[in-house]
Design an enzyme around this catalytic site. Structure first.
Site, PDB file in Angstrom:
ATOM      1  N   ARG A 130       0.928  -1.178   0.363  1.00  0.00           N
ATOM      2  CA  ARG A 130       0.133   0.134   0.265  1.00  0.00           C
ATOM      3  C   ARG A 130       0.475   1.244   0.129  1.00  0.00           C
ATOM      4  O   ARG A 130       0.442   2.327  -0.112  1.00  0.00           O
ATOM      5  CB  ARG A 130      -0.566  -0.193   1.259  1.00  0.00           C
ATOM      6  CG  ARG A 130      -1.933  -1.213   0.922  1.00  0.00           C
ATOM      7  CD  ARG A 130      -3.225  -1.249   1.917  1.00  0.00           C
ATOM      8  NE  ARG A 130      -1.773  -2.065   3.341  1.00  0.00           N
ATOM      9  CZ  ARG A 130      -2.470  -2.801   4.038  1.00  0.00           C
ATOM     10  NH1 ARG A 130      -2.872  -4.176   2.792  1.00  0.00           N
ATOM     11  NH2 ARG A 130      -1.939  -3.307   4.993  1.00  0.00           N
ATOM     12  N   GLU A 177       2.328  -5.710  14.025  1.00  0.00           N
ATOM     13  CA  GLU A 177       1.209  -6.155  14.564  1.00  0.00           C
ATOM     14  C   GLU A 177       0.580  -7.478  14.867  1.00  0.00           C
ATOM     15  O   GLU A 177       0.760  -8.216  15.829  1.00  0.00           O
ATOM     16  CB  GLU A 177       0.430  -5.062  14.079  1.00  0.00           C
ATOM     17  CG  GLU A 177      -0.617  -5.032  15.183  1.00  0.00           C
ATOM     18  CD  GLU A 177      -1.850  -4.340  15.372  1.00  0.00           C
ATOM     19  OE1 GLU A 177      -2.057  -3.720  14.065  1.00  0.00           O
ATOM     20  OE2 GLU A 177      -2.831  -3.797  16.013  1.00  0.00           O
TER      21      GLU A 177
HETATM   22  P1  AMP Z   1       3.642  -2.127  11.663  1.00  0.00           P
HETATM   23  O1  AMP Z   1       4.952  -3.017  11.616  1.00  0.00           O
HETATM   24  O2  AMP Z   1       3.217  -2.540  13.339  1.00  0.00           O
HETATM   25  O3  AMP Z   1       3.768  -0.417  12.293  1.00  0.00           O
HETATM   26  O4  AMP Z   1       2.699  -1.876  11.433  1.00  0.00           O
HETATM   27  C1  AMP Z   1       2.771  -1.453   9.941  1.00  0.00           C
HETATM   28  C2  AMP Z   1       2.303  -2.426   8.686  1.00  0.00           C
HETATM   29  O5  AMP Z   1       1.380  -3.397   8.598  1.00  0.00           O
HETATM   30  C3  AMP Z   1       1.901  -1.679   7.429  1.00  0.00           C
HETATM   31  O6  AMP Z   1       1.696  -2.235   6.644  1.00  0.00           O
HETATM   32  C4  AMP Z   1       0.502  -1.610   7.984  1.00  0.00           C
HETATM   33  O7  AMP Z   1       0.041  -1.546   6.532  1.00  0.00           O
HETATM   34  C5  AMP Z   1       0.198  -3.121   8.321  1.00  0.00           C
HETATM   35  N1  AMP Z   1      -0.747  -2.990   9.131  1.00  0.00           N
HETATM   36  C6  AMP Z   1      -0.386  -3.021  10.726  1.00  0.00           C
HETATM   37  N2  AMP Z   1      -1.539  -2.331  11.390  1.00  0.00           N
HETATM   38  C7  AMP Z   1      -2.244  -2.571  11.046  1.00  0.00           C
HETATM   39  C8  AMP Z   1      -4.229  -2.087  10.702  1.00  0.00           C
HETATM   40  N3  AMP Z   1      -4.739  -2.262  11.992  1.00  0.00           N
HETATM   41  N4  AMP Z   1      -4.881  -2.191   9.402  1.00  0.00           N
HETATM   42  C9  AMP Z   1      -4.381  -2.369   7.723  1.00  0.00           C
HETATM   43  N5  AMP Z   1      -2.768  -2.221   7.970  1.00  0.00           N
HETATM   44  C10 AMP Z   1      -2.043  -3.023   9.532  1.00  0.00           C
END
Ligand code: AMP
Length: 181
Positions: free
Chosen positions: A64, A101
């Site tokens: 994205r 996450e």
């Molecule tokens: P993080 O590494 O935990 O900051 O997660 C960010 C990445 O995971 C990004 O590429 C987001 O597109 C995806 N992502 C994590 N949590 C979500 C969520 N609740 N909704 C949509 N995309 C998420």
């Protein structure tokens, strides 16, 4: 754009509970990018702080981050660099493992994607824990990039990613925040 004409971008982002796992609320930007004026405003608002920042490259995180980052590179008139999931880039790569996450993964960057000292803007749709963005920053630095800032459509502030990046000296911009998760 007149302030009276501005859209509420947050209302254009669809929330899908329990995807991809129970307990996760997935913030879905497909509803935002399907809305022509919403997509345009989000790209303009994301790019606006960087118009005079002498950005050399926009780096977007698969998948994205490509959508917003590609459009932002066009607005800034600079090149776009993809940061991809493992095994997708054809040339010589540098790679970095990271935790999400909801899981773990590995991202890669072409080793010659950034010239030494180039000013790089990192882009993704969302920052949660910051694991993905920090891995991307590590890769960009490893190949010689100077990270000017990181831009996200969505911040989940309670997961601490934006604060973590700022603690590490990275400037962070985001357009909308979903609190409480
Ligand atoms: P993080 O590494 O935990 O900051 O997660 C960010 C990445 O995971 C990004 O590429 C987001 O597109 C995806 N992502 C994590 N949590 C979500 C969520 N609740 N909704 C949509 N995309 C998420």
């Amino acid at each position: 754009m007149q302030s009276s004409e501005r859209l509420d971008l947050k209302s254009l982002i669809r929330s899908i509970p329990d995807y991809p796992r129970t307990g996760i609320i997935f913030r879905d930007i497909t509803s935002l990018i399907a809305h022509g004026a919403g997509f345009k405003q989000s790209v303009r608002d994301l790019t606006e702080p960087y118009m005079d920042q002498k950005i050399d490259k926009v780096a977007g995180i698969e998948a994205r981050g490509f959508i917003f980052g590609g459009a932002m590179a066009d607005v800034l008139g600079v090149g776009f660099v993809p940061i991809r999931k493992q095994g997708k880039l054809p040339g010589k790569v540098v790679g970095q493992d990271y935790s999400l996450e909801y899981g773990t993964d590995r991202i890669e960057l072409h080793a010659d994607a950034i010239a030494q000292g180039e000013r790089v803007l990192l882009v993704d749709d969302l920052i949660a824990t910051g694991g993905t963005a920090l891995a991307a920053i590590e890769l960009l630095k490893r190949v010689g990039g100077d990270i000017v800032s990181a831009a996200f459509v969505i911040d989940l502030p309670d997961l601490g990613g934006a604060s973590l990046l700022r603690e590490k000296g990275v400037d962070v911009h985001s357009l909308v925040a979903f609190e409480g998760e």
